[in-house]
Design a protein around this motif. Structure first.
Motif, PDB file in Angstrom:
ATOM      1  N   MET A   1      99.012  13.509 135.002  1.00  0.00           N
ATOM      2  CA  MET A   1      99.262  13.548 136.407  1.00  0.00           C
ATOM      3  C   MET A   1      98.034  14.151 137.071  1.00  0.00           C
ATOM      4  SD  MET A   1     100.651  15.600 139.205  1.00  0.00           S
ATOM      5  CE  MET A   1     101.032  17.094 138.423  1.00  0.00           C
ATOM      6  N   ILE A   2      97.659  13.570 138.188  1.00  0.00           N
ATOM      7  CA  ILE A   2      96.525  14.088 138.946  1.00  0.00           C
ATOM      8  C   ILE A   2      97.022  14.570 140.303  1.00  0.00           C
ATOM      9  CG2 ILE A   2      94.332  13.536 140.053  1.00  0.00           C
ATOM     10  CD1 ILE A   2      93.867  11.483 137.835  1.00  0.00           C
ATOM     11  N   ASN A   3      96.771  15.841 140.592  1.00  0.00           N
ATOM     12  CA  ASN A   3      97.073  16.405 141.902  1.00  0.00           C
ATOM     13  C   ASN A   3      95.846  16.247 142.779  1.00  0.00           C
ATOM     14  OD1 ASN A   3      99.665  17.568 142.124  1.00  0.00           O
ATOM     15  ND2 ASN A   3      99.071  19.208 140.755  1.00  0.00           N
ATOM     16  N   ASN A   4      96.026  15.669 143.949  1.00  0.00           N
ATOM     17  CA  ASN A   4      94.916  15.506 144.876  1.00  0.00           C
ATOM     18  C   ASN A   4      95.486  15.440 146.289  1.00  0.00           C
ATOM     19  OD1 ASN A   4      92.451  15.018 146.016  1.00  0.00           O
ATOM     20  ND2 ASN A   4      92.436  12.860 145.550  1.00  0.00           N
ATOM     21  N   ALA A   5      95.710  16.609 146.874  1.00  0.00           N
ATOM     22  CA  ALA A   5      96.287  16.652 148.219  1.00  0.00           C
ATOM     23  C   ALA A   5      95.672  17.804 148.986  1.00  0.00           C
ATOM     24  CB  ALA A   5      97.801  16.841 148.147  1.00  0.00           C
ATOM     25  N   GLY A   6      95.582  17.651 150.264  1.00  0.00           N
ATOM     26  CA  GLY A   6      95.089  18.731 151.101  1.00  0.00           C
ATOM     27  C   GLY A   6      94.843  18.247 152.509  1.00  0.00           C
ATOM     28  N   ILE A   7      94.896  19.181 153.422  1.00  0.00           N
ATOM     29  CA  ILE A   7      94.568  18.892 154.808  1.00  0.00           C
ATOM     30  C   ILE A   7      93.648  19.999 155.303  1.00  0.00           C
ATOM     31  CG2 ILE A   7      96.648  17.586 155.305  1.00  0.00           C
ATOM     32  CD1 ILE A   7      97.772  20.094 156.654  1.00  0.00           C
ATOM     33  N   ILE A   8      92.860  19.680 156.278  1.00  0.00           N
ATOM     34  CA  ILE A   8      91.937  20.650 156.851  1.00  0.00           C
ATOM     35  C   ILE A   8      92.393  20.945 158.274  1.00  0.00           C
ATOM     36  CG2 ILE A   8      89.558  21.060 157.581  1.00  0.00           C
ATOM     37  CD1 ILE A   8      88.666  19.198 155.346  1.00  0.00           C
ATOM     38  N   PRO A   9      92.572  22.221 158.611  1.00  0.00           N
ATOM     39  CA  PRO A   9      92.972  22.540 159.985  1.00  0.00           C
ATOM     40  C   PRO A   9      91.880  22.140 160.969  1.00  0.00           C
ATOM     41  CG  PRO A   9      92.382  24.531 158.788  1.00  0.00           C
ATOM     42  CD  PRO A   9      92.343  23.397 157.809  1.00  0.00           C
TER      43      PRO A   9
ATOM     44  N   VAL B   1     109.575  16.251 127.657  1.00  0.00           N
ATOM     45  CA  VAL B   1     110.276  15.137 127.023  1.00  0.00           C
ATOM     46  C   VAL B   1     109.332  14.368 126.111  1.00  0.00           C
ATOM     47  CG1 VAL B   1     111.407  12.920 127.484  1.00  0.00           C
ATOM     48  CG2 VAL B   1     111.985  14.925 128.868  1.00  0.00           C
ATOM     49  N   GLN B   2     108.113  14.132 126.572  1.00  0.00           N
ATOM     50  CA  GLN B   2     107.113  13.373 125.796  1.00  0.00           C
ATOM     51  C   GLN B   2     106.426  14.238 124.745  1.00  0.00           C
ATOM     52  OE1 GLN B   2     105.632  10.505 129.444  1.00  0.00           O
ATOM     53  NE2 GLN B   2     104.353  12.183 128.870  1.00  0.00           N
ATOM     54  N   GLU B   3     106.564  15.552 124.877  1.00  0.00           N
ATOM     55  CA  GLU B   3     105.894  16.519 124.013  1.00  0.00           C
ATOM     56  C   GLU B   3     104.374  16.434 124.125  1.00  0.00           C
ATOM     57  OE1 GLU B   3     107.474  16.413 120.056  1.00  0.00           O
ATOM     58  OE2 GLU B   3     109.514  16.755 120.756  1.00  0.00           O
ATOM     59  N   SER B   4     103.886  15.970 125.266  1.00  0.00           N
ATOM     60  CA  SER B   4     102.443  15.937 125.521  1.00  0.00           C
ATOM     61  C   SER B   4     102.206  15.584 126.979  1.00  0.00           C
ATOM     62  CB  SER B   4     101.743  14.912 124.632  1.00  0.00           C
ATOM     63  OG  SER B   4     102.106  13.600 125.026  1.00  0.00           O
ATOM     64  N   GLY B   5     100.954  15.700 127.394  1.00  0.00           N
ATOM     65  CA  GLY B   5     100.583  15.315 128.748  1.00  0.00           C
ATOM     66  C   GLY B   5      99.450  16.173 129.269  1.00  0.00           C
ATOM     67  N   HIS B   6      98.925  15.758 130.388  1.00  0.00           N
ATOM     68  CA  HIS B   6      97.829  16.478 131.035  1.00  0.00           C
ATOM     69  C   HIS B   6      98.093  16.567 132.518  1.00  0.00           C
ATOM     70  CE1 HIS B   6      95.350  16.286 127.430  1.00  0.00           C
ATOM     71  NE2 HIS B   6      95.729  15.022 127.327  1.00  0.00           N
ATOM     72  N   ILE B   7      97.705  17.684 133.110  1.00  0.00           N
ATOM     73  CA  ILE B   7      97.786  17.860 134.554  1.00  0.00           C
ATOM     74  C   ILE B   7      96.382  18.201 135.031  1.00  0.00           C
ATOM     75  CG2 ILE B   7      98.709  19.233 136.447  1.00  0.00           C
ATOM     76  CD1 ILE B   7     101.188  19.749 134.671  1.00  0.00           C
ATOM     77  N   ILE B   8      95.888  17.406 135.956  1.00  0.00           N
ATOM     78  CA  ILE B   8      94.562  17.622 136.528  1.00  0.00           C
ATOM     79  C   ILE B   8      94.742  17.885 138.015  1.00  0.00           C
ATOM     80  CG2 ILE B   8      92.311  16.578 137.025  1.00  0.00           C
ATOM     81  CD1 ILE B   8      92.871  14.768 134.531  1.00  0.00           C
ATOM     82  N   THR B   9      94.172  18.980 138.489  1.00  0.00           N
ATOM     83  CA  THR B   9      94.244  19.309 139.913  1.00  0.00           C
ATOM     84  C   THR B   9      92.823  19.360 140.463  1.00  0.00           C
ATOM     85  OG1 THR B   9      96.276  20.578 139.576  1.00  0.00           O
ATOM     86  CG2 THR B   9      95.051  20.987 141.605  1.00  0.00           C
ATOM     87  N   THR B  10      92.578  18.601 141.510  1.00  0.00           N
ATOM     88  CA  THR B  10      91.249  18.549 142.107  1.00  0.00           C
ATOM     89  C   THR B  10      91.176  19.469 143.321  1.00  0.00           C
ATOM     90  OG1 THR B  10      91.820  16.712 143.560  1.00  0.00           O
ATOM     91  CG2 THR B  10      90.950  16.152 141.383  1.00  0.00           C
ATOM     92  N   ALA B  11      89.968  19.784 143.714  1.00  0.00           N
ATOM     93  CA  ALA B  11      89.737  20.575 144.921  1.00  0.00           C
ATOM     94  C   ALA B  11      88.751  19.826 145.797  1.00  0.00           C
ATOM     95  CB  ALA B  11      89.181  21.944 144.573  1.00  0.00           C
TER      96      ALA B  11
END
Length: 65
Positions: free
Chosen positions: A1-9, A45-55
């Motif tokens: 899963m890739i996290n890629n969210a954000g807003i700039i005030p 459940v899958q017993e594996s995985g990756h989480i990537i969070t960007t900035a």
């Protein structure tokens, strides 16, 4: 899963636009945490995985607003 969210005030801090601050926290922090929480279930459940969070560049540079 890739996290890629954000807003700039867009308003200056002195404007005290609390609604804008809340939205930024909801999108930039809470959404990332909720996605990680949801992904952890499937990784278990899958017993594996990756989480990537960007900035974004806004996380590394200073802007007036």
């Amino acid at each position: 899963m890739i996290n890629n969210a954000g807003i700039i005030p867009v308003s200056a801090l002195e404007a005290l636009n609390v609604d804008e601050w809340d939205r930024k926290i909801d999108v930039s922090i809470k959404a990332v945490l909720y996605r990680i929480a949801a992904a952890l279930h499937y990784e278990g459940v899958q017993e594996s995985g990756h989480i990537i969070t960007t900035a974004s560049v806004a996380g590394h540079l200073l802007f007036p607003a």
